[in-house]
Design an enzyme around this catalytic site. Structure first.
Site, PDB file in Angstrom:
ATOM      1  CB  THR A   1      -0.299  10.656   6.355  1.00  0.00           C
ATOM      2  OG1 THR A   1      -0.619  12.012   6.032  1.00  0.00           O
ATOM      3  CG2 THR A   1      -1.583   9.870   6.524  1.00  0.00           C
ATOM      4  CG  ASP A   2       5.605   9.736   6.486  1.00  0.00           C
ATOM      5  OD1 ASP A   2       5.300   9.242   5.385  1.00  0.00           O
ATOM      6  OD2 ASP A   2       6.249   9.107   7.333  1.00  0.00           O
ATOM      7  CG  LEU A   3       7.469  12.691   2.108  1.00  0.00           C
ATOM      8  CD1 LEU A   3       7.894  11.738   1.002  1.00  0.00           C
ATOM      9  CD2 LEU A   3       8.248  13.968   1.926  1.00  0.00           C
TER      10      LEU A   3
END
Lengths: 153, 153, 153, 153
Positions: free
Chosen positions: C28-30
């Site tokens: 995932t990313d932010l």
């Protein structure tokens, strides 16, 4: 006098944004060249640098729930491999901007050798990931970039 | 005059190597900060930059079957999170060098705030991944760095 | 009785290869969803699993200097985001095979929801990264897959 | 009958959680083996799988602002390299649990060969990244795991 390390930082050249990076160990795979997925990371770094130079603060906008740019479509062509320690130059052009999206062309070079290129459709989305109009100031900044009137700050 | 992009490049300050990088979108995870595994990538980038500045050509050595440095042990402590767009400064010190290995200390800072630090044992290995004496010239270069007599080229 | 962990493993369904994976923190990313470059990693995992089930040993071929498959072109469309813990199903179809290349279509689903899809041109290259005819046995195996006559081993 | 792909899924064996994964192209680097930072990703996948099997929903907790586990310290030792297509078995043990943290030992094996091992201190933190007591039900679930009384659901 204390010397300071140099941080990666792009610049504008007409309607073009130029960014450079070096290929590290962690970017390669066992075939000895840069792993193909990493070009997407590199192109993203160049776009983020471009936005930063345009005065667009992605983090503040994200934290404020105003939304973020997201890749909607990317057409990638790999031409030649990048190897460990190569200096890769990313050239980015914004071809068109709409209310909630823009189109970009990004190329990766080693010297004059094209390594890969991408055509992208970028969408602006809200925290719910639905399309949303990009902030007016951002659109103006990108329009200035398209017109080649932006100067590296 | 055409402007040129600035490439990330470290420098020496006494017996210390200093490198800087920016946190990009692809470095973060959903908790909003840099994913913990990425510090290993960052520390590796800094070490590679240090070797490059010491005149050590990892790629040529690898291609010639002479061997490569490999992490044998790493003790990592995470102190504070790094966020999108942060500038992270990596400071690296080589604490000891043996025939086939060396010990390093690496710290990641944002300004004066320590973000993470690592103590590493790095081994030199042949293409069969068995320990091997590092090239004499490399050992001399690293010894010069330990002594603080190395100047950024 | 000792229980054994289950390893990710795809299967054939007619002329389609099906693979499944779970989205982990590191994917995932932010923005809270899977980082866009990771789809390339996922599609690659599915293709590698497909080759393995077809009896194609990429590692042996690579070690023997016989060559490897490489992505020449990929057209990616992102439709909906994948989130932490989601189970993502990758469906892969080989649309055509030539002497030194093949064309594939890969889709990522969560249940019936299409998340992303890719059309790829894959080339076979030698250790010098120049196009090379793929091994005859490999071409036969992939042709069997295209014809839907392959059964999960 | 339609065949279904097999998803990676761990299991409990006494007070031990066992997980398995395969090494893909994207996990390797040019030295031909798995890149050292990827072990952190693998260990994290195993821990996430363990939490899932313990009925702990990390995503729901994160979305509700209740907090998340984060690596505070990790001591890693690399023993032997993992290569493309290897099946890597991750064995995880929780050695102690406190109010806001726990200690774990994770090992990566190929068959009986130890590849790498890690000792970790995991902290539970709130959305502000400050230490926070882990939810009581989570602590009870992990305590059951430590006692070897947990059965794979």
């Amino acid at each position: 006098m204390t010397q300071l390390p140099q941080l990666a930082a792009g610049c504008f050249s007409g309607a073009r944004h130029i960014y450079a990076l070096r290929v590290y160990f962690g970017d390669t795979d066992l075939s000895g060249v840069a792993y193909h997925a990493n070009y997407l990371r590199w192109f993203e770094r160049a776009r983020s640098d471009m936005l930063r130079l345009l005065g667009i603060d992605q983090r503040a906008a994200f934290d404020a729930g105003e939304g973020a740019y997201t890749v909607a479509e990317i057409n990638l062509r790999y031409v030649a491999p990048a190897r460990l320690d190569d200096v890769v130059r990313i050239e980015s052009v914004c071809e068109a901007i709409g209310a909630a999206s823009c189109r970009m062309h990004q190329q990766a070079f080693r010297g004059e050798q094209l390594l890969a290129e991408a055509r992208l459709r970028i969408g602006f989305v809200g925290p719910d990931f639905r399309p949303r109009r990009q902030p007016e100031a951002w659109r103006a900044a990108i329009t200035g970039f398209i017109n080649g009137s932006t100067i590296t700050p």
